[in-house]
Scaffold this motif. Structure first.
Motif, short mmCIF file in Angstrom:
data_model
loop_
_atom_site.label_atom_id
_atom_site.label_comp_id
_atom_site.label_asym_id
_atom_site.label_seq_id
_atom_site.Cartn_x
_atom_site.Cartn_y
_atom_site.Cartn_z
N THR A 393 0.82 -1.41 -0.39
CA THR A 393 -0.05 0.21 0.22
C THR A 393 0.90 1.48 -0.10
OG1 THR A 393 -1.44 -1.24 0.95
CG2 THR A 393 -1.76 1.50 1.04
N GLY A 394 1.92 1.47 0.92
CA GLY A 394 2.61 2.34 1.03
C GLY A 394 3.21 2.31 -0.50
N ARG A 395 3.90 1.66 -1.39
CA ARG A 395 4.51 1.91 -2.75
C ARG A 395 3.16 2.82 -3.48
NH1 ARG A 395 6.22 -3.14 -6.71
NH2 ARG A 395 6.70 -2.24 -8.71
N LEU A 396 2.07 2.34 -3.82
CA LEU A 396 0.67 2.45 -4.79
C LEU A 396 1.12 3.56 -4.22
CD1 LEU A 396 -1.57 1.54 -6.33
CD2 LEU A 396 -3.16 0.73 -4.40
N VAL A 397 0.34 4.47 -2.87
CA VAL A 397 0.16 5.43 -2.47
C VAL A 397 0.86 6.99 -2.95
CG1 VAL A 397 -0.22 7.17 -0.02
CG2 VAL A 397 -1.54 4.79 -0.83
N ALA A 398 2.39 5.55 -2.72
CA ALA A 398 3.43 6.87 -2.85
C ALA A 398 3.68 6.96 -4.72
CB ALA A 398 4.62 6.55 -2.30
N ASP A 399 3.67 6.31 -4.92
CA ASP A 399 4.02 6.59 -6.37
C ASP A 399 2.50 7.20 -7.13
OD1 ASP A 399 5.45 4.23 -6.83
OD2 ASP A 399 4.35 3.02 -7.76
N LEU A 400 1.11 6.74 -6.63
CA LEU A 400 -0.23 7.58 -6.75
C LEU A 400 0.50 9.51 -6.53
CD1 LEU A 400 -3.06 5.65 -5.94
CD2 LEU A 400 -2.20 5.63 -8.38
N LEU A 401 0.59 9.65 -5.45
CA LEU A 401 0.94 11.45 -5.18
C LEU A 401 2.31 11.34 -5.64
CD1 LEU A 401 0.64 11.74 -1.15
CD2 LEU A 401 2.68 12.65 -2.57
N THR A 402 3.53 10.82 -6.43
CA THR A 402 3.96 12.01 -6.92
C THR A 402 4.02 11.37 -8.22
OG1 THR A 402 5.31 9.20 -6.33
CG2 THR A 402 5.81 10.55 -4.70
N THR A 403 3.53 10.66 -9.07
CA THR A 403 3.78 10.45 -10.83
C THR A 403 1.84 10.21 -11.26
OG1 THR A 403 4.15 7.92 -10.60
CG2 THR A 403 5.93 9.46 -10.87
N GLY A 404 1.08 10.21 -10.03
CA GLY A 404 0.38 9.92 -11.00
C GLY A 404 -0.44 8.32 -11.45
N THR A 405 1.23 7.68 -11.80
CA THR A 405 0.49 5.93 -12.13
C THR A 405 1.39 5.56 -11.14
OG1 THR A 405 2.71 6.41 -13.10
CG2 THR A 405 -0.03 7.26 -14.36
N SER A 406 1.21 3.87 -11.19
CA SER A 406 1.77 3.40 -10.41
C SER A 406 1.38 1.68 -11.42
CB SER A 406 0.88 3.19 -9.26
OG SER A 406 2.03 1.77 -7.76
N PHE A 407 1.97 0.54 -10.77
CA PHE A 407 2.77 -0.28 -11.01
C PHE A 407 1.10 -1.80 -11.16
CE2 PHE A 407 1.90 -1.58 -6.67
CZ PHE A 407 2.15 -3.38 -6.46
N ILE A 408 0.23 -1.19 -10.30
CA ILE A 408 -0.72 -1.36 -10.64
C ILE A 408 -2.41 -0.18 -10.98
CG2 ILE A 408 -1.04 -3.45 -9.15
CD1 ILE A 408 -2.82 -2.67 -7.48
N THR A 409 -3.28 -0.04 -11.45
CA THR A 409 -4.36 0.85 -11.42
C THR A 409 -4.56 0.85 -9.51
OG1 THR A 409 -6.69 1.23 -12.22
CG2 THR A 409 -6.18 -0.71 -11.94
N GLY A 410 -5.39 2.29 -9.40
CA GLY A 410 -5.22 2.59 -8.36
C GLY A 410 -7.02 2.40 -8.34
N GLU A 411 -7.61 2.99 -9.28
CA GLU A 411 -9.26 2.71 -9.56
C GLU A 411 -9.96 1.87 -8.47
OE1 GLU A 411 -12.40 3.68 -11.76
OE2 GLU A 411 -9.96 4.78 -11.81
N PRO A 412 -9.42 0.44 -9.05
CA PRO A 412 -11.11 -0.70 -7.49
C PRO A 412 -10.96 0.27 -6.28
CG PRO A 412 -9.34 -1.63 -8.70
CD PRO A 412 -8.84 -0.44 -8.46
N PHE A 413 -9.79 0.96 -5.88
CA PHE A 413 -10.00 1.52 -4.07
C PHE A 413 -10.41 2.69 -4.42
CE2 PHE A 413 -5.75 -1.69 -5.03
CZ PHE A 413 -7.15 -2.61 -4.95
N ARG A 414 -10.73 3.82 -5.63
CA ARG A 414 -10.14 5.15 -4.85
C ARG A 414 -11.67 5.83 -4.08
NH1 ARG A 414 -13.46 3.03 -8.80
NH2 ARG A 414 -16.46 4.29 -9.22
N PRO A 415 -11.59 6.18 -3.51
CA PRO A 415 -12.19 6.71 -2.49
C PRO A 415 -13.59 7.11 -2.80
CG PRO A 415 -10.80 8.31 -2.61
CD PRO A 415 -10.11 7.32 -3.86
N GLY A 416 -13.75 8.33 -4.24
CA GLY A 416 -15.13 8.01 -5.27
C GLY A 416 -16.19 6.46 -5.24
#
Length: 418
Positions: A393-416
């Motif tokens: 989770t740390g990797r996913l959050v850091a990727d999304l916060l710094t670059t907007g992309t990650s090794f997986i999509t964060g779409e299923p977990f989106r707050p909205g």
């Protein structure tokens, strides 16, 4: 004279395994990070779990659909699941959503969404092991599900075979093979078991979390005590008093586990967060008897594992309000079953530890950027898998916060999604 606030790139709220891991990953990406908690790192839910990095748990913990199990749980006499009647009434809408999401197609979708996180859980923990000095806590020989009857073992064998496409390593153990692997079990305690070989287990999850936090500090990160509820948005930045100073950052990550609702509701968000509480107790070994692997009594839903503090018994699920007084009946019932499995000595604490697993009805955590506040991020709701999924989770959050992309999509977990 007004003291200027201390600045950081990111404030991370919560120093459990999720928050500490987010702080480490952001730090690796060059961000200056302030990690804030009201207590010591790893002192809450990250301390009290069964110490499993559950690589084999590729199917989320779903609401039971078969009538026999439902009737057993409804009686409120099952060891695996207990409930407070008043709480059950208040949770009825949430439980209905959980039941709906546990339908076959929707459960498959949740499993597919979680799978990339589960597949990376062991390697993401391992990236910190050498630097944090946690190798002495790590055990790479998996854990064993125990089954008391031959029929239950046959069903478990079929269920394990159904996961063949995931490439999981496991062995089905008959009674003799189980006794060879776990010689301190009572002779007729179980008909056999399934030994899952992929998971890594730890002998002190709280110590591992503290070691990760110490690594963050050793690398130049700042750790301070403070109350997350004092967080305020100030224009395009966030302010928080902590450690005797005021701190300011353009980004803040909320990783408060079961306490997340205390803050997000103040900010105007509504998530269907509920709690599956659990207890643990440590026992003195009797005549040197120890579990060689973490043991899960599948029917009673508890784990029995050797920890640095003794043999830890970790219970299943109690449906109760997060802060309701403890009720020891579930632990007492689990202990009675555990003593049928192997010798246990005296209890080593005067009172059981109690914690709350934060859960969403779709069995997915909330990870991602908040919809209505600039610079606010969420990372909570990991249910049974908080310790497992901390570093990934740390990797996913850091990727999304710094670059907007990650090794997986964060779409299923989106707050909205709620």
């Amino acid at each position: 004279m007004t003291t200027r606030p201390q600045t950081a790139d990111v404030i991370v709220l919560g120093a459990g395994i999720i928050g500490v891991s987010i702080a480490l990953h952001l730090q690796e990406r060059g961000k200056s990070v302030l990690l804030v908690d009201r207590g010591e790192p790893g002192a809450e839910t990250s301390h009290g779990n069964a110490g499993l990095i559950e690589r084999s748990s590729v199917i989320p913990y779903a609401f039971p659909r078969d009538l026999k199990t439902l009737l057993a749980y409804a009686s409120n006499r099952a060891t695996a699941v207990r409930y407070r009647p008043a709480t059950l009434l208040r949770m009825a809408p949430w439980l209905a959503r959980y039941w709906w999401h546990s339908g076959a197609g929707r459960l498959d979708a949740a499993a597919q969404a979680m799978l990339p996180l589960i597949e990376a859980c062991v390697t993401e923990h391992a990236r910190f092991t050498e630097a944090a000095g946690t190798a002495p806590f790590m055990r790479g020989d998996g854990w064993i599900d125990l089954y008391r009857s031959s029929a239950a073992l046959r069903d478990a064998t079929a269920a394990a075979a159904a996961l063949e496409s995931h490439g999981l390593a496991y062995e089905v153990l008959d009674r003799d093979a189980l006794r060879e692997r776990e010689p301190d079990l009572h002779g007729d305690a179980a008909a056999g078991g399934v030994h899952w070989r992929d998971p890594v287990t730890v002998s002190d999850p709280g110590a591992v979390t503290r070691a990760y936090a110490a690594l963050f500090v050793a690398r130049g990160g700042r750790l301070a005590k403070g109350d997350a509820l004092a967080l305020q948005q100030d224009g395009v930045s966030w302010r928080l008093p902590a450690g005797g100073q005021t701190h300011q950052a353009p980004e803040v990550v909320m990783a408060l586990g079961p306490w997340s609702g205390d803050l997000y509701t103040r900010l105007g968000y509504r998530f269907p967060l509920a709690y599956k509480r659990g207890y643990h107790m440590h026992y003195e070994p009797a005549s040197g008897a120890l579990p060689r692997h973490p043991l899960c009594e599948a029917h009673a839903g508890f784990m029995l594992t050797a920890m640095t503090g003794g043999i830890r018994l970790t219970t299943g699920i109690e449906l109760a309000e997060r802060d309701a007084p403890s009720d020891t009946r579930q632990l007492d019932a689990a202990e009675r079953v555990a003593r049928q499995l192997m010798p246990l000595g005296r209890r080593l604490e005067p009172e059981p530890w109690r914690g709350a697993r934060p859960c969403l009805p779709d069995m997915l955590p909330v990870i991602g950027r908040a919809q209505h506040h600039e610079g606010l991020w969420f990372a909570f709701g990991h249910a049974h898998h908080g310790f497992t999924l901390g570093p990934v989770t740390g990797r996913l959050v850091a990727d999304l916060l710094t670059t907007g992309t990650s090794f997986i999509t964060g779409e299923p977990f989106r707050p909205g999604r709620f």
